[in-house]
Design an enzyme around this catalytic site. Sequence first.
Site, PDB file in Angstrom:
ATOM      1  N   ARG A 172     -25.099 -32.550  32.804  1.00 16.07           N
ATOM      2  CA  ARG A 172     -24.041 -31.626  33.303  1.00 16.07           C
ATOM      3  C   ARG A 172     -23.047 -31.596  34.184  1.00 16.07           C
ATOM      4  NH1 ARG A 172     -24.177 -26.640  30.406  1.00 16.07           N
ATOM      5  NH2 ARG A 172     -23.329 -25.449  32.296  1.00 16.07           N
ATOM      6  N   ARG A 176     -18.463 -37.841  41.710  1.00 18.74           N
ATOM      7  CA  ARG A 176     -17.249 -38.349  41.878  1.00 18.74           C
ATOM      8  C   ARG A 176     -16.845 -39.268  43.185  1.00 18.74           C
ATOM      9  NH1 ARG A 176     -14.948 -33.128  40.658  1.00 18.74           N
ATOM     10  NH2 ARG A 176     -14.961 -32.747  38.559  1.00 18.74           N
ATOM     11  N   ARG A 248     -35.567 -18.597  30.732  1.00 19.22           N
ATOM     12  CA  ARG A 248     -35.423 -18.103  32.171  1.00 19.22           C
ATOM     13  C   ARG A 248     -34.670 -16.913  32.328  1.00 19.22           C
ATOM     14  NH1 ARG A 248     -38.911 -20.089  35.580  1.00 19.22           N
ATOM     15  NH2 ARG A 248     -37.724 -20.104  37.298  1.00 19.22           N
ATOM     16  N   ARG A 278     -28.169 -19.302  44.232  1.00 17.23           N
ATOM     17  CA  ARG A 278     -26.775 -19.042  44.771  1.00 17.23           C
ATOM     18  C   ARG A 278     -26.444 -17.571  45.167  1.00 17.23           C
ATOM     19  NH1 ARG A 278     -23.864 -20.853  38.805  1.00 17.23           N
ATOM     20  NH2 ARG A 278     -24.682 -19.006  37.762  1.00 17.23           N
ATOM     21  N   GLU A 299     -28.757 -14.539  43.391  1.00 16.09           N
ATOM     22  CA  GLU A 299     -29.300 -15.068  41.952  1.00 16.09           C
ATOM     23  C   GLU A 299     -30.926 -15.468  42.182  1.00 16.09           C
ATOM     24  OE1 GLU A 299     -27.339 -17.218  38.879  1.00 16.09           O
ATOM     25  OE2 GLU A 299     -25.551 -16.290  39.566  1.00 16.09           O
ATOM     26  N   TYR A 347     -28.394 -24.226  25.305  1.00 14.58           N
ATOM     27  CA  TYR A 347     -27.747 -23.733  26.403  1.00 14.58           C
ATOM     28  C   TYR A 347     -26.192 -24.122  26.056  1.00 14.58           C
ATOM     29  CZ  TYR A 347     -27.399 -24.854  31.500  1.00 14.58           C
ATOM     30  OH  TYR A 347     -26.874 -24.574  32.779  1.00 14.58           O
ATOM     31  N   ASP A 349     -22.010 -23.150  26.762  1.00  7.97           N
ATOM     32  CA  ASP A 349     -20.836 -22.556  27.489  1.00  7.97           C
ATOM     33  C   ASP A 349     -20.164 -22.194  26.358  1.00  7.97           C
ATOM     34  OD1 ASP A 349     -21.652 -24.087  29.834  1.00  7.97           O
ATOM     35  OD2 ASP A 349     -20.568 -25.775  29.237  1.00  7.97           O
TER      36      ASP A 349
HETATM   37  N1  UDP Z   1     -28.087 -28.404  39.965  1.00  2.87           N
HETATM   38  C1  UDP Z   1     -28.977 -28.499  41.142  1.00  2.87           C
HETATM   39  N2  UDP Z   1     -28.155 -28.039  42.504  1.00  2.87           N
HETATM   40  C2  UDP Z   1     -26.717 -27.659  42.122  1.00  2.87           C
HETATM   41  C3  UDP Z   1     -26.285 -27.219  41.099  1.00  2.87           C
HETATM   42  C4  UDP Z   1     -26.877 -27.567  39.882  1.00  2.87           C
HETATM   43  O1  UDP Z   1     -29.937 -29.167  41.265  1.00  2.87           O
HETATM   44  O2  UDP Z   1     -26.518 -27.376  43.388  1.00  2.87           O
HETATM   45  C5  UDP Z   1     -29.003 -28.725  38.869  1.00  2.87           C
HETATM   46  C6  UDP Z   1     -29.737 -27.519  38.083  1.00  2.87           C
HETATM   47  O3  UDP Z   1     -31.015 -27.955  37.695  1.00  2.87           O
HETATM   48  C7  UDP Z   1     -28.862 -26.999  37.160  1.00  2.87           C
HETATM   49  C8  UDP Z   1     -28.113 -28.196  36.626  1.00  2.87           C
HETATM   50  O4  UDP Z   1     -28.126 -29.185  37.633  1.00  2.87           O
HETATM   51  O5  UDP Z   1     -29.807 -26.255  36.125  1.00  2.87           O
HETATM   52  C9  UDP Z   1     -26.729 -27.759  35.931  1.00  2.87           C
HETATM   53  O6  UDP Z   1     -25.918 -27.072  36.802  1.00  2.87           O
HETATM   54  P1  UDP Z   1     -24.744 -26.246  36.203  1.00  2.87           P
HETATM   55  O7  UDP Z   1     -24.152 -25.836  37.527  1.00  2.87           O
HETATM   56  O8  UDP Z   1     -24.285 -26.729  35.233  1.00  2.87           O
HETATM   57  O9  UDP Z   1     -25.939 -24.790  35.973  1.00  2.87           O
HETATM   58  P2  UDP Z   1     -25.609 -23.554  35.334  1.00  2.87           P
HETATM   59  O10 UDP Z   1     -23.891 -23.184  35.682  1.00  2.87           O
HETATM   60  O11 UDP Z   1     -25.582 -23.508  34.046  1.00  2.87           O
HETATM   61  O12 UDP Z   1     -26.249 -22.480  36.157  1.00  2.87           O
END
Ligand code: UDP
Length: 382
Positions: A172, A176, A248, A278, A299, A347, A349
Site C-alpha cells: 500500500r 519515493r 483488529r 499514531r 490510537e 481492507y 478504502d
Molecule cells: N506501516 C508501518 N509504519 C508506518 C506506516 C505504515 O509499518 O509508519 C505499515 C503498517 O503495517 C500498515 C501498513 O504499512 O498497516 C499500511 O499503512 P497505511 O498507512 O496504509 O495503513 P492505514 O492507513 O490503513 O492504517
Amino acid sequence: MKSIGIAGAGFSGAIIANELAQAGYKVAVFEPRSHIAGNCFSARDALSGVMVHKYGPHIFHTDKEHVWRYVNQLSVFKPYVNRVKANAGGKIYSLPINLHTINQFFGKAMSPTEAAEFIRQQADNSIAEPETFEQQAMKFVGEALYRAFFAGYTQKQWGLSPTELPASILKRLPLRFNYDDNYFNHQFQGMPEHGYTPLVEKLLDHPNITVHLETKLSRAKCADFDHVFWSGPLDAYFDFSLGHLPYRTLEFKEIRASGDYQGTAVINYCDPEIPYTRISEHKHFAPWEQHADTVCFAEYSRQATQDDEPYYPVRLVNDKQLLSDYVALAQQEQAITFVGRLGTYRYLDMDVTIDEALQTAKTFLQTQAAKQAMPVFVISPL
Ligand code: UDP
C-alpha cells in the site's frame, strides 16, 4: 414497488439505498449503532468545536474520476494533502519514505539517483518473490529503514510479527526518491467541508428510504424483503456458526490541549516501546477552520472481540480458509447480496467502497430489468 432491506448505514448501504430509492424501490435501512455513516462518522467535538472523525482519520483520495465527481456532488471537498510524520528513535521524519526521510535518516544529502542506488545497496536483492511483510520490506528498503519505520509499527498495528503477515500490506505504501511527501499517489484528494456524516445524510434523505437506528437486521427478518443488501459482518449474518473472522479494532485515548498540540494532523509512532501507533490531531484535517483549543487521539490497535467495532480484516492464511467456508455458505442463500468492507471481509478504502456500491446497485437494476438472479457477491471476497 419492491421492498429492499439494507443492513448498515455506512457508505455501502447508503449508496445502494439511494440508487434504488431513486429507481422507485422502497428501502428500509437498519443500523445497529445510534448514528449513520459507519466508520466514516464525523461529528463536532462539543468542547473545542473541532470536526472529529470518531473512528479514526478518513482522508478521501482516489484515482477514479467518476467517484471523485460523485462525492463532490454530495459535499464541497476542500483541498487537503495528507502529509504524515514519523516519530522513530526519538526523531521526527517525513513519511512515506521519500528522499527527505532517506537523507535525514542516513545524515546525507543525496540526489534522487544517488539515493536510489544507495537504497538498492541497502535492500536485500536475494529475495525474488517476497511473500511476507518482512521480506517485502527487506527487498523494498533494506534492514535499517525496515527496523526504524515498519517493524515496530506493524507489530503494534497487527499484533503479529511482520514475518507472519502478507507482503500485500506493505504494498500500500509508496517509496519515493524525490521530496514528494504526499502520503497518497492518487490524482484526487480532499476533505468534505463539514465532515463525512452530511454526505451520508444526503444519500439517505429520500421519501422512499426509512432509516432504523439502533436496530439490527436479523437473518430471520431478511425474509420480509424482496432483496437484502448486507453490509454488516459476513460471519455475523450466520451467527458466527463457523467461527469468528478475525478483525483488529482500535481504541482511542483522547488528548486535550489549548493551541496546537503536535503541529500536524498525523504523527506515526514507529518504536515498539510506545504502545500506540499514531496520534491524530483532528483540527489539522480542516486547515480552513480556526479553533483555539485542540483535541487529539492516540490510537491503540488490538484484536477485536465480539463486542468491539471491527476495523481491519486480518486475512491471514487460516482466516482466508474460514472466509471461503463462509462464502460457500453465503452462496446457498437467496435474495441477498453481501457488500462493503465487512460484508466481503476486505481492507477497503472509501473510494473503492463507493465505486463497488454504485456498481452493485447498477448490477441489481440490470438483473431486475433482465429478470435474472442478483448474485450473492457482485465483488468476490476471495
Ligand atoms: N506501516 C508501518 N509504519 C508506518 C506506516 C505504515 O509499518 O509508519 C505499515 C503498517 O503495517 C500498515 C501498513 O504499512 O498497516 C499500511 O499503512 P497505511 O498507512 O496504509 O495503513 P492505514 O492507513 O490503513 O492504517
